[in-house]
Design a protein around this motif. Structure first.
Motif, PDB file in Angstrom:
ATOM      1  N   GLU A  26       0.742  -1.164  -0.040  1.00 19.11           N
ATOM      2  CA  GLU A  26      -0.216  -0.290   0.005  1.00 19.11           C
ATOM      3  C   GLU A  26       1.011   1.459  -0.244  1.00 19.11           C
ATOM      4  OE1 GLU A  26      -2.467  -3.349   1.062  1.00 19.11           O
ATOM      5  OE2 GLU A  26      -0.515  -2.593   2.322  1.00 19.11           O
ATOM      6  N   LEU A  27       1.838   1.349   0.478  1.00 16.16           N
ATOM      7  CA  LEU A  27       2.910   2.119   0.843  1.00 16.16           C
ATOM      8  C   LEU A  27       3.634   3.002  -0.722  1.00 16.16           C
ATOM      9  CD1 LEU A  27       4.497   1.623   4.730  1.00 16.16           C
ATOM     10  CD2 LEU A  27       2.428   3.499   3.447  1.00 16.16           C
ATOM     11  N   ARG A  28       4.475   1.343  -1.164  1.00 19.20           N
ATOM     12  CA  ARG A  28       4.470   1.983  -2.444  1.00 19.20           C
ATOM     13  C   ARG A  28       3.412   2.302  -3.579  1.00 19.20           C
ATOM     14  NH1 ARG A  28       9.574  -2.294  -2.893  1.00 19.20           N
ATOM     15  NH2 ARG A  28       8.731  -3.719  -1.419  1.00 19.20           N
ATOM     16  N   ASP A  29       2.430   1.522  -3.394  1.00 16.15           N
ATOM     17  CA  ASP A  29       1.204   2.476  -4.477  1.00 16.15           C
ATOM     18  C   ASP A  29       1.334   4.025  -3.751  1.00 16.15           C
ATOM     19  OD1 ASP A  29       0.837  -0.197  -5.249  1.00 16.15           O
ATOM     20  OD2 ASP A  29      -1.452  -0.437  -4.084  1.00 16.15           O
ATOM     21  N   VAL A  30       0.833   4.313  -2.665  1.00  8.60           N
ATOM     22  CA  VAL A  30       0.940   5.845  -1.781  1.00  8.60           C
ATOM     23  C   VAL A  30       2.387   6.420  -3.017  1.00  8.60           C
ATOM     24  CG1 VAL A  30       0.517   7.483  -0.786  1.00  8.60           C
ATOM     25  CG2 VAL A  30      -0.470   5.708  -0.237  1.00  8.60           C
ATOM     26  N   ALA A  31       3.020   5.633  -2.304  1.00  4.61           N
ATOM     27  CA  ALA A  31       4.254   6.897  -2.944  1.00  4.61           C
ATOM     28  C   ALA A  31       4.772   7.142  -4.782  1.00  4.61           C
ATOM     29  CB  ALA A  31       5.005   5.835  -2.775  1.00  4.61           C
ATOM     30  N   GLU A  32       4.258   5.688  -5.625  1.00  6.56           N
ATOM     31  CA  GLU A  32       3.684   6.502  -6.833  1.00  6.56           C
ATOM     32  C   GLU A  32       2.852   6.845  -7.532  1.00  6.56           C
ATOM     33  OE1 GLU A  32       3.216   3.240 -10.992  1.00  6.56           O
ATOM     34  OE2 GLU A  32       3.837   2.415  -9.030  1.00  6.56           O
ATOM     35  N   MET A  33       2.380   6.894  -6.241  1.00  4.25           N
ATOM     36  CA  MET A  33       0.838   7.833  -6.990  1.00  4.25           C
ATOM     37  C   MET A  33       1.517   9.246  -6.740  1.00  4.25           C
ATOM     38  SD  MET A  33      -2.801   6.142  -6.181  1.00  4.25           S
ATOM     39  CE  MET A  33      -2.312   5.413  -4.309  1.00  4.25           C
ATOM     40  N   VAL A  34       2.043   9.389  -6.183  1.00  9.04           N
ATOM     41  CA  VAL A  34       2.213  11.324  -5.780  1.00  9.04           C
ATOM     42  C   VAL A  34       4.062  11.252  -6.575  1.00  9.04           C
ATOM     43  CG1 VAL A  34       0.963  11.003  -3.721  1.00  9.04           C
ATOM     44  CG2 VAL A  34       2.994  10.262  -3.063  1.00  9.04           C
ATOM     45  N   GLY A  35       4.661  10.488  -6.684  1.00  8.30           N
ATOM     46  CA  GLY A  35       5.831  10.848  -7.150  1.00  8.30           C
ATOM     47  C   GLY A  35       6.872  10.745  -6.590  1.00  8.30           C
ATOM     48  N   ILE A  36       6.933   9.945  -5.053  1.00 13.70           N
ATOM     49  CA  ILE A  36       8.117  10.031  -4.189  1.00 13.70           C
ATOM     50  C   ILE A  36       8.889   8.898  -3.791  1.00 13.70           C
ATOM     51  CG2 ILE A  36       7.386  11.750  -2.883  1.00 13.70           C
ATOM     52  CD1 ILE A  36       6.420   9.822  -0.725  1.00 13.70           C
ATOM     53  N   GLU A  37       9.899   8.873  -3.075  1.00 14.62           N
ATOM     54  CA  GLU A  37      10.870   7.349  -3.609  1.00 14.62           C
ATOM     55  C   GLU A  37      10.076   7.272  -1.980  1.00 14.62           C
ATOM     56  OE1 GLU A  37      14.995   6.215  -3.996  1.00 14.62           O
ATOM     57  OE2 GLU A  37      14.478   8.248  -3.565  1.00 14.62           O
ATOM     58  N   LEU A  38      10.716   5.750  -2.245  1.00 15.04           N
ATOM     59  CA  LEU A  38       9.921   4.637  -0.655  1.00 15.04           C
ATOM     60  C   LEU A  38      11.356   4.170  -0.774  1.00 15.04           C
ATOM     61  CD1 LEU A  38       8.044   3.923   1.281  1.00 15.04           C
ATOM     62  CD2 LEU A  38       7.229   1.786  -0.443  1.00 15.04           C
ATOM     63  N   VAL A  39      11.200   3.842   0.828  1.00 12.72           N
ATOM     64  CA  VAL A  39      12.676   3.226   0.844  1.00 12.72           C
ATOM     65  C   VAL A  39      12.196   2.535   1.826  1.00 12.72           C
ATOM     66  CG1 VAL A  39      15.076   3.276   1.912  1.00 12.72           C
ATOM     67  CG2 VAL A  39      14.513   4.919   0.011  1.00 12.72           C
ATOM     68  N   VAL A  40      12.512   1.177   1.873  1.00 12.13           N
ATOM     69  CA  VAL A  40      11.561   0.147   2.693  1.00 12.13           C
ATOM     70  C   VAL A  40      12.973  -0.513   3.393  1.00 12.13           C
ATOM     71  CG1 VAL A  40      10.529  -2.181   2.766  1.00 12.13           C
ATOM     72  CG2 VAL A  40      10.056  -0.918   1.363  1.00 12.13           C
ATOM     73  N   ILE A  41      13.308  -0.182   4.777  1.00 11.00           N
ATOM     74  CA  ILE A  41      13.638  -0.585   5.447  1.00 11.00           C
ATOM     75  C   ILE A  41      13.209  -2.251   6.647  1.00 11.00           C
ATOM     76  CG2 ILE A  41      15.748  -0.300   7.398  1.00 11.00           C
ATOM     77  CD1 ILE A  41      15.644   1.992   6.691  1.00 11.00           C
ATOM     78  N   ASP A  42      13.969  -3.377   6.226  1.00 12.62           N
ATOM     79  CA  ASP A  42      13.218  -3.886   6.853  1.00 12.62           C
ATOM     80  C   ASP A  42      14.187  -5.289   7.274  1.00 12.62           C
ATOM     81  OD1 ASP A  42      13.454  -5.577   4.353  1.00 12.62           O
ATOM     82  OD2 ASP A  42      11.878  -5.699   3.726  1.00 12.62           O
ATOM     83  N   GLU A  43      14.056  -6.804   8.036  1.00 14.39           N
ATOM     84  CA  GLU A  43      14.683  -7.733   8.337  1.00 14.39           C
ATOM     85  C   GLU A  43      15.692  -8.048   7.119  1.00 14.39           C
ATOM     86  OE1 GLU A  43      11.148  -9.632   6.455  1.00 14.39           O
ATOM     87  OE2 GLU A  43      11.550  -8.232   8.408  1.00 14.39           O
ATOM     88  N   ALA A  44      15.202  -7.783   5.999  1.00 13.55           N
ATOM     89  CA  ALA A  44      16.673  -8.187   5.257  1.00 13.55           C
ATOM     90  C   ALA A  44      17.790  -6.768   4.268  1.00 13.55           C
ATOM     91  CB  ALA A  44      15.747  -8.849   4.188  1.00 13.55           C
ATOM     92  N   THR A  45      17.028  -5.991   4.769  1.00 10.20           N
ATOM     93  CA  THR A  45      17.764  -5.143   4.699  1.00 10.20           C
ATOM     94  C   THR A  45      19.400  -4.572   5.690  1.00 10.20           C
ATOM     95  OG1 THR A  45      16.238  -3.044   4.556  1.00 10.20           O
ATOM     96  CG2 THR A  45      18.455  -2.185   4.908  1.00 10.20           C
TER      97      THR A  45
END
Length: 51
Positions: free
Chosen positions: A10-29
């Protein structure tokens, strides 16, 4: 925007809609991978802006 109710997709979708970069930090980062991702993103945005 930070929400415990919205998932990554959902956050990826929002970021794409508003034209911002999304950086996901999770356990694999890893720090080196995150650093590289941010550097490549910055380089892309500088090149995309043009002269």
């Amino acid at each position: 925007m930070l929400s415990a109710q919205a998932g990554t997709e959902e956050l990826r979708d929002v970021a794409e809609m508003v034209g911002i970069e999304l950086v996901v930090i999770d356990e694999a980062t890893t720090i080196p991978a995150l650093r590289d991702h941010l550097r490549w993103g910055a380089a892309y945005h500088r090149l995309a802006a043009g002269p």
